[in-house]
Design an enzyme around this catalytic site. Structure first.
Site, PDB file in Angstrom:
ATOM      1  N   GLU A 185     -28.103   7.596  17.199  1.00  0.00           N
ATOM      2  CA  GLU A 185     -27.945   9.028  16.945  1.00  0.00           C
ATOM      3  C   GLU A 185     -29.122   9.770  17.560  1.00  0.00           C
ATOM      4  O   GLU A 185     -30.272   9.371  17.350  1.00  0.00           O
ATOM      5  CB  GLU A 185     -27.890   9.310  15.439  1.00  0.00           C
ATOM      6  CG  GLU A 185     -26.550   8.947  14.831  1.00  0.00           C
ATOM      7  CD  GLU A 185     -26.481   9.267  13.345  1.00  0.00           C
ATOM      8  OE1 GLU A 185     -25.417   9.719  12.892  1.00  0.00           O
ATOM      9  OE2 GLU A 185     -27.486   9.058  12.648  1.00  0.00           O
ATOM     10  N   ASP A 199     -25.173   2.115  15.210  1.00  0.00           N
ATOM     11  CA  ASP A 199     -25.341   3.531  15.554  1.00  0.00           C
ATOM     12  C   ASP A 199     -26.539   3.840  16.432  1.00  0.00           C
ATOM     13  O   ASP A 199     -27.642   3.378  16.154  1.00  0.00           O
ATOM     14  CB  ASP A 199     -25.645   4.356  14.282  1.00  0.00           C
ATOM     15  CG  ASP A 199     -24.509   4.407  13.320  1.00  0.00           C
ATOM     16  OD1 ASP A 199     -23.377   4.487  13.767  1.00  0.00           O
ATOM     17  OD2 ASP A 199     -24.782   4.356  12.103  1.00  0.00           O
ATOM     18  N   GLU A 203     -20.900  -1.227  11.436  1.00  0.00           N
ATOM     19  CA  GLU A 203     -21.187  -0.085  12.306  1.00  0.00           C
ATOM     20  C   GLU A 203     -22.549  -0.261  12.960  1.00  0.00           C
ATOM     21  O   GLU A 203     -23.501  -0.709  12.323  1.00  0.00           O
ATOM     22  CB  GLU A 203     -21.161   1.208  11.474  1.00  0.00           C
ATOM     23  CG  GLU A 203     -21.279   2.467  12.301  1.00  0.00           C
ATOM     24  CD  GLU A 203     -21.162   3.744  11.456  1.00  0.00           C
ATOM     25  OE1 GLU A 203     -20.187   3.897  10.700  1.00  0.00           O
ATOM     26  OE2 GLU A 203     -22.067   4.594  11.563  1.00  0.00           O
TER      27      GLU A 203
END
Ligand SMILES: *[C@@H]1O[C@H](CO)[C@@H](O)[C@H](O)[C@H]1NC(C)=O
Length: 299
Positions: free
Chosen positions: A119, A117, A115
């Site tokens: 954010e 990311d 993953e």
């Protein structure tokens, strides 16, 4: 005198019409060369709460809605192995404390999850957004870094990009590299290179942790909250069959320019780390008494 003037005017006129012709010609060519802008429906589907994702501008942009009834999310229709994913995002303005907008890639495999990311953690009016990045490789994450931004991400669209090849993962904002996760397999650090990943985005409420560690609660009187996305761009090896494509060393994203930062990028990267970094797992001794190997200087 008069004749001369008329002649000159005539010259100007023909020059102007020539120019016009040239411009029209260029425009005509442009119409055929410029591709249709990618629409949301070309590459994505809504995964959470249809009513909270509105297509605008002929489907080339979307508006995400968060209110007390729901947040929302979308995902790419395909998965990709290596390449580049970018989109322009305009975040929730004003009092966005307690909201989280995420843009990430995920292999959707529970046990050995990969993953990448981005954010965006909201904040009270006038307080800076925080951008958190994280990298999971072969099921291991906990590699958070946080920066604040050098601009207000809710006033205009800014470009958020994840570049991914055999050599590194690079997170950038408007051509400023903010995080580089190098392939350090030779010293035993896992690198995401076996699994294709989908592209995802969500907007939700996380006021139990997002803003000042959960101290600042969401202000529902300011709802609904809106975030906008446009200029979706995905280039990469599409699954199924991605492995064969990904093995081709001639894919542009594997080129020399994408293997390491050039001098200009390196300077920007250093500037971000010196002036905008607010948290780095690499230097968090309470979490990591032994510095993770990928964090060692010079690697
Ligand atoms: C919000 O603003 C405060 C005060 O400036 C800051 O400490 C914090 O890092 C900001 N971001 C978040 C997500 O809490």
């Amino acid at each position: 005198m008069v004749v001369q003037l008329v002649l000159r005017m005539g010259n100007i006129k023909s020059a102007v019409s020539l120019l016009l012709l040239a411009v029209l010609h260029l425009l005509a060519i442009a119409v055929f060369v410029v591709a249709r802008p990618a629409t949301f429906d070309d590459d994505f589907r809504v995964t959470w709460e249809d009513s909270h994702i509105q297509q605008i501008q002929g489907g080339t942009a979307i508006k995400l809605v968060l209110d007390q009834s729901s947040g929302c999310g979308f995902a790419s229709k395909h998965q990709y192995l290596f390449g580049r994913v970018s989109m322009k995002i305009k975040l929730i303005p004003g009092d966005s404390a307690g909201t989280v907008t995420a843009f990430y890639m995920n292999s959707d495999t529970d046990t050995i999850r990969d993953e990448l990311d981005f954010e965006f953690l909201g904040n009270r009016t006038g307080q800076p957004y925080t951008v958190q990045t994280n990298v999971y490789a072969h099921g291991k994450g906990d590699r958070e870094q946080r920066i604040n931004l050098w601009f207000d991400p809710a006033i205009d669209f800014h470009n958020y990009t994840i570049e991914w090849n055999h050599f590194r993962v690079l997170f950038s904002i408007d051509d400023v590299p903010i995080r580089e996760y190098k392939n350090n397999e030779r010293i035993g650090v896992p690198f995401p290179k076996f699994q294709p990943m989908g592209v995802y985005s969500t907007l939700w409420e996380a006021d139990d942790w997002a803003t000042r560690g959960g101290l600042e609660k969401i202000n529902w009187s300011k709802a609904p909250f809106y975030a906008y996305y446009k200029d979706f761009d995905i280039e990469g090896c599409q699954a199924p069959g991605a492995e064969r494509c990904a093995a081709n060393p001639n894919n542009w994203w594997e080129g020399a320019a994408y293997r390491q930062l050039d001098a200009v990028q390196a300077r920007k990267y250093k500037w971000v780390r010196m002036n905008h970094m607010i948290y780095d797992y690499c230097t968090d001794k309470s979490r990591y008494p032994v510095t993770p190997p990928e964090c060692m200087a010079g690697i």
